[in-house]
Each structure stands twice: as C-alpha cells, then as structure tokens.
Write a protein that holds these residues in place. Structure first.
Motif, PDB file in Angstrom:
ATOM      1  N   GLY A   1      35.485   0.338  34.812  1.00 41.32           N
ATOM      2  CA  GLY A   1      36.010   0.205  33.472  1.00 41.32           C
ATOM      3  C   GLY A   1      36.606   1.498  32.956  1.00 41.32           C
ATOM      4  O   GLY A   1      37.665   1.494  32.313  1.00 41.32           O
ATOM      5  N   ALA A   2      35.948   2.620  33.231  1.00 33.46           N
ATOM      6  CA  ALA A   2      36.444   3.911  32.765  1.00 33.46           C
ATOM      7  C   ALA A   2      37.733   4.313  33.470  1.00 33.46           C
ATOM      8  O   ALA A   2      38.601   4.963  32.879  1.00 33.46           O
ATOM      9  N   LEU A   3      37.862   3.908  34.735  1.00 30.60           N
ATOM     10  CA  LEU A   3      39.002   4.325  35.540  1.00 30.60           C
ATOM     11  C   LEU A   3      40.157   3.332  35.525  1.00 30.60           C
ATOM     12  O   LEU A   3      41.242   3.632  36.033  1.00 30.60           O
ATOM     13  N   GLY A   4      39.943   2.151  35.001  1.00 34.47           N
ATOM     14  CA  GLY A   4      40.997   1.149  34.995  1.00 34.47           C
ATOM     15  C   GLY A   4      41.199   0.466  36.328  1.00 34.47           C
ATOM     16  O   GLY A   4      42.301  -0.028  36.623  1.00 34.47           O
ATOM     17  N   LEU A   5      40.141   0.398  37.151  1.00 31.72           N
ATOM     18  CA  LEU A   5      40.208  -0.198  38.479  1.00 31.72           C
ATOM     19  C   LEU A   5      39.333  -1.442  38.548  1.00 31.72           C
ATOM     20  O   LEU A   5      38.534  -1.712  37.648  1.00 31.72           O
ATOM     21  N   ARG A   6      39.470  -2.181  39.644  1.00 29.95           N
ATOM     22  CA  ARG A   6      38.626  -3.359  39.860  1.00 29.95           C
ATOM     23  C   ARG A   6      37.266  -2.930  40.389  1.00 29.95           C
ATOM     24  O   ARG A   6      37.180  -2.064  41.271  1.00 29.95           O
ATOM     25  N   ALA A   7      36.220  -3.510  39.881  1.00 31.18           N
ATOM     26  CA  ALA A   7      34.884  -3.235  40.402  1.00 31.18           C
ATOM     27  C   ALA A   7      34.758  -3.775  41.821  1.00 31.18           C
ATOM     28  O   ALA A   7      35.394  -4.768  42.192  1.00 31.18           O
ATOM     29  N   GLY A   8      33.940  -3.094  42.611  1.00 33.24           N
ATOM     30  CA  GLY A   8      33.619  -3.570  43.945  1.00 33.24           C
ATOM     31  C   GLY A   8      34.509  -3.083  45.054  1.00 33.24           C
ATOM     32  O   GLY A   8      34.205  -3.324  46.235  1.00 33.24           O
ATOM     33  N   ILE A   9      35.634  -2.404  44.745  1.00 35.89           N
ATOM     34  CA  ILE A   9      36.494  -1.929  45.827  1.00 35.89           C
ATOM     35  C   ILE A   9      35.819  -0.775  46.560  1.00 35.89           C
ATOM     36  O   ILE A   9      35.005  -0.041  45.995  1.00 35.89           O
TER      37      ILE A   9
END
Length: 489
Positions: A219-227
């Motif tokens: 969430g903080a980085l603007g990425l998808r979780a779990g990658i």
C-alpha cells in the motif's frame, strides 16, 4: 508486464522500471544524507531509506501503473550494519561501508580467528560489517547485548517489504561472516564476534525468491501485495548483471560515490594480501573480485560543494580551459581500501600555487581518482591476468572527459553501453525478471549495445605518466603524518 529494481545507495535511492523485454522504461531517485558525527564515522538512519524508497516509487507512479510490476529486485550499498532488537526495532543509526572507526577491531578479529582470510577471502578492514559489531561490543555494550539481528542496508528494506530477514550471497560476502568459497555463514567468524547464525538473515541466491511483498508495504509503495522480492545483490554485483558482466574475464569500472574495478572469475580466487576483495557473485556458483577506492564521485561532489559550483559546470570548465599547470590530488577523503587499506589516509592537493585555478583543481580530482583506480587494476591483474577492456558504469560514466582520463591512466579501453549510467538498479530489475519466472538467465543477463568507446590516448598517457609517478610517491611519504596508524595487512 514490468519489473522493478531498487538500489539503496549512499547518496540516494534509485528505482527503475523495465518492460517485458527487459528494456529500461523509467527511473527515479530520492536523495539521502550521510551523518558524520565524529571523525572516521559515517552513519544513516534506516528510516530515511524507507522514506526515500517510497518517494522514488511515487515518482515512478506518476507516469506508470505500478500494478503491472511482477517482481522486485533489490541492490544496495554493502557492508553496513543495521542492528535490530528482538522486536525488529532499529537500535542505533546504521554504520556505513565508508565508516573507518573499527581499525583496532580488525586486528582483534583476525587474532580471534587466524583462519579468517582463508574463510572469507578478504582482509579484515574497517569498512566490513563484522569489525563494526566488535566496535559496538566495546563502546556500546548494552546495545550489543540487545542485538538480536544484524542486517545489511538493502536487507533492512526487504524486512520492511516482506517481514522476512533474508540476504543474498554477494551482499553477505562483504560482512566477513560468510564462508565465501562454500557460500554459507561461517560459524568460526560469527563466534569471533560473539554472534551466531541466529543473528544472521537466511541466505538465498540473487535470482531466488527472497520474500513476498506484504500488504502494508504494498500500500505504501503503490504495488500489488504478494509479488516476489528477489534475493538481489550487493551494489557492484547487481551493477555487473545489469551490463552482462557475468562470464569469466568480464570487467567493469564504476564511477559512483566510490570507485570500483570488478572482474568476474571462473571460481573463488582470493588475494587478500593485495587488499583485493573476493566475493560471491549474485548468480549461483559464480564469484568475482574487486578493487575499491572510497571516494571517486564523492571527490568531485566534495569539490563542487566546496566551490559552490555544480559538478556539470566544473567538468565543462575543466574541459574548456584544460590548464596544464595543476596539482596532484590524493582522493582519500574517507580513507582508502585498495591498495593501502588505511582508514586514516587523508585527501591531499599537492602542488598548489597562487596561480592554481578551479579548473586545475577539477582536473586534479579527475586524475587522482583515475590514478587510484589504476593502482586497483594493477592489484587485480597481479593474480587474475590482464584485463584488456572494461565497461564504465555509474554517474561518472556520463563524463567523456573523465572516461578519457581513466582510460589513459589505466592504459585500457573503456566502453559505455545502453543503461550503463543506471548502474545497480538496472541489474536489480533484471534479477527480478528471472526471479519472477518471466525470462531465463541467458535471455536476461546479456551485454547491452556499446554506445561509446574510449581507447587510451598515447598523448594523454605520455602526459599523465610523470603525474602518476608523483602520485604514487605521495602516499608513502605522507603516511607517517596521517592521524592514526594504518591497519597493517
């Protein structure tokens, strides 16, 4: 489909995006500041690394949809010591790679484990991680007693991203706790610092999965979780894979904050007597050697700050005016590694006069760094054989003037390639590409197209020869005057 490479440097965090074919799409940088509270000290607050990482990714997110990122690769400054308590809280500012306070502890470490050079392939130097922990044990015993984990800088970032304490072989090689030939933690070296494997992160290869991005960090980085987050690499090993420096004999010179000559080897070839580093590469069953100077680009940045002039303006002025009457510069602003291994060595301008100009000082800085690198090349070639050509990477590789000087000082051809100035962040993205299963190593770690070639100029070689001869006389003449004794090999 994209892959993300993050390089935690000393002066900033760089993040790059590569596309499905591995080509560079975008890059962003967020600055960092080094704290020097006492002579020989160099520290940073790990929290600043996280804030800079978030800032760099937000920059990327303004132009690209980061939800398309399939894997992350990490690279970073080596040797730093991040001390964590049992609750994974940072106990003190991180002690960095160019910190020189632990000279006494280097001697203690080699006395405590007489086989240390054979196990680690390296001399004990203040820049490495293990002596820093001995310093903490002596001067901050309460903190040492509370230390439950020691992480390298990029692996502290990984901990924030994944919740897991993991490192890769190349970065771990710079701790003096790794049995580099066997690619595993050394019980003997850990015992010599009153630590055990429980204090260390789990080890993986650079292309392996080194944790997955947890939701809070995503969430903080603007990425998808779990990658997946790849094992990654120390900054120089990651820089090597970014330019395809993976086969025995492949070599590069890096003009970053520090200066490095890196050569890939057919196996583990330690040569500690010449202060050469022998480390694991960030690819399985691969090794490399390096010579290192501590202030390459840092020397030019220092001059820029002292004169209130941008680095680009200094370079343009030096190339335009090119004064022949100029001093000789020793680039030992934070001590030196190869070949002198002296954290107390000092920077010197020798031969100043009332007629010395700013352009003359700039050229002296460029030459001094080039002479130091040439000494490092001599040390590498003493065991490994002649290196005929090197790729130039790092911010300094943008300067044709500087590359011409380095080529002449070394007497070797330098080349630049597509993306060579991007450095370790590009290699980190390539490690992510393989880790994510989106391409093979052969498809990913290729040599980019050459963009420029710098053959050593005979006229410049002739002009630099007497200046390098004077440069090489200055260190032994001044060594007794440096503030504390050097660390004897």
């Amino acid at each position: 489909m994209m892959h993300l490479g993050i390089d935690l440097g000393t002066s900033g965090v760089k993040a790059v995006l590569t596309g499905a074919d591995g080509a560079l799409l975008a890059q962003a940088t967020a600055p960092l500041v080094v704290s020097t509270p006492q002579p020989l000290w160099s520290e940073q607050d790990p929290k600043a690394w996280w804030h800079a990482t978030v800032a760099a990714l937000r920059q990327l997110g303004t132009s690209h949809d980061l939800s398309a990122v399939r894997a992350i690769g990490l690279a970073g400054q080596m040797h730093g010591a991040v001390l964590l308590d049992a609750g994974e809280q940072v106990l003190r500012p991180a002690i960095l790679w160019n910190d020189g306070r632990s000279g006494m502890e280097c001697r203690e470490l080699e006395a405590a484990e007489p086989n240390s050079r054979a196990l680690t392939g390296n001399l004990a130097m203040p820049g490495f991680t293990a002596p820093k922990l001995l310093w903490v044990r002596r001067h901050e015993p309460d903190l040492f007693a509370r230390t439950a984990r020691v992480l390298l800088p990029k692996d502290w970032l990984r901990l924030q991203m994944t919740g897991e304490a993991i490192s890769d072989m190349s970065d771990a090689s710079g701790t003096l706790w790794l049995d580099v030939g066997r690619r595993r933690w050394s019980p003997e070296m850990l015992a010599a610092t009153d630590l055990s494997e429980s204090h260390m992160p789990r080890l993986v290869e650079g292309t392996a999965v080194g944790g997955c991005l947890r939701p809070e960090a995503a969430g903080a980085l603007g990425l998808r979780a779990g990658i997946a987050v790849a094992g990654g690499g120390g900054d120089n090993a990651a820089g090597a894979v970014g330019i395809g420096c993976v086969e025995p004999g492949d070599a590069f010179v890096s003009l970053g904050t520090s200066g490095v000559i890196f050569v890939s080897d057919p196996g583990f070839l330690p040569d500690p007597a010449r202060t050469v580093h022998a480390f694991c590469h960030c690819l399985p069953d691969s090794w490399h050697r390096m010579s290192v100077i501590l202030s390459a680009g840092a020397s030019l940045a220092w001059l820029a700050g002292m004169t209130g002039t941008a680095e680009a303006a200094l370079l343009a002025e030096a190339e335009r005016e090119h004064p022949r009457d100029r001093p000789v510069f020793l680039p030992y602003l934070t001590g030196e590694r190869t070949p002198h291994n002296n954290p107390a060595a000092c920077g010197v301008f020798f031969g100043l006069s009332s007629g010395t100009t700013r352009a003359a000082m700039t050229l002296a800085v460029l030459e001094g760094v080039a002479f130091a690198l040439a000494d490092g090349l001599d040390a590498l070639e003493a065991r490994g054989g002649r290196i005929s050509e090197l790729t130039a990477i790092g911010g300094g590789s943008r300067s044709a003037l500087w590359l011409g000087i380095v080529a002449a000082a070394m007497g070797r051809t330098l080349t630049t390639t597509d993306g060579s100035e991007v450095g370790p962040a590009l290699g980190a993205a390539r490690l992510a590409r393989v880790c994510g299963g989106d391409a093979s190593a052969a498809e990913t770690f290729f040599k980019p197209a050459t963009t420029a070639r710098f053959d050593p100029s005979p006229a410049l070689i002739e002009m630099l020869m007497p200046r390098r001869a004077l440069y090489r006389k200055l260190y032994p003449a001044l060594r007794p005057l440096f503030p504390v004794p050097e660390i004897a090999p």
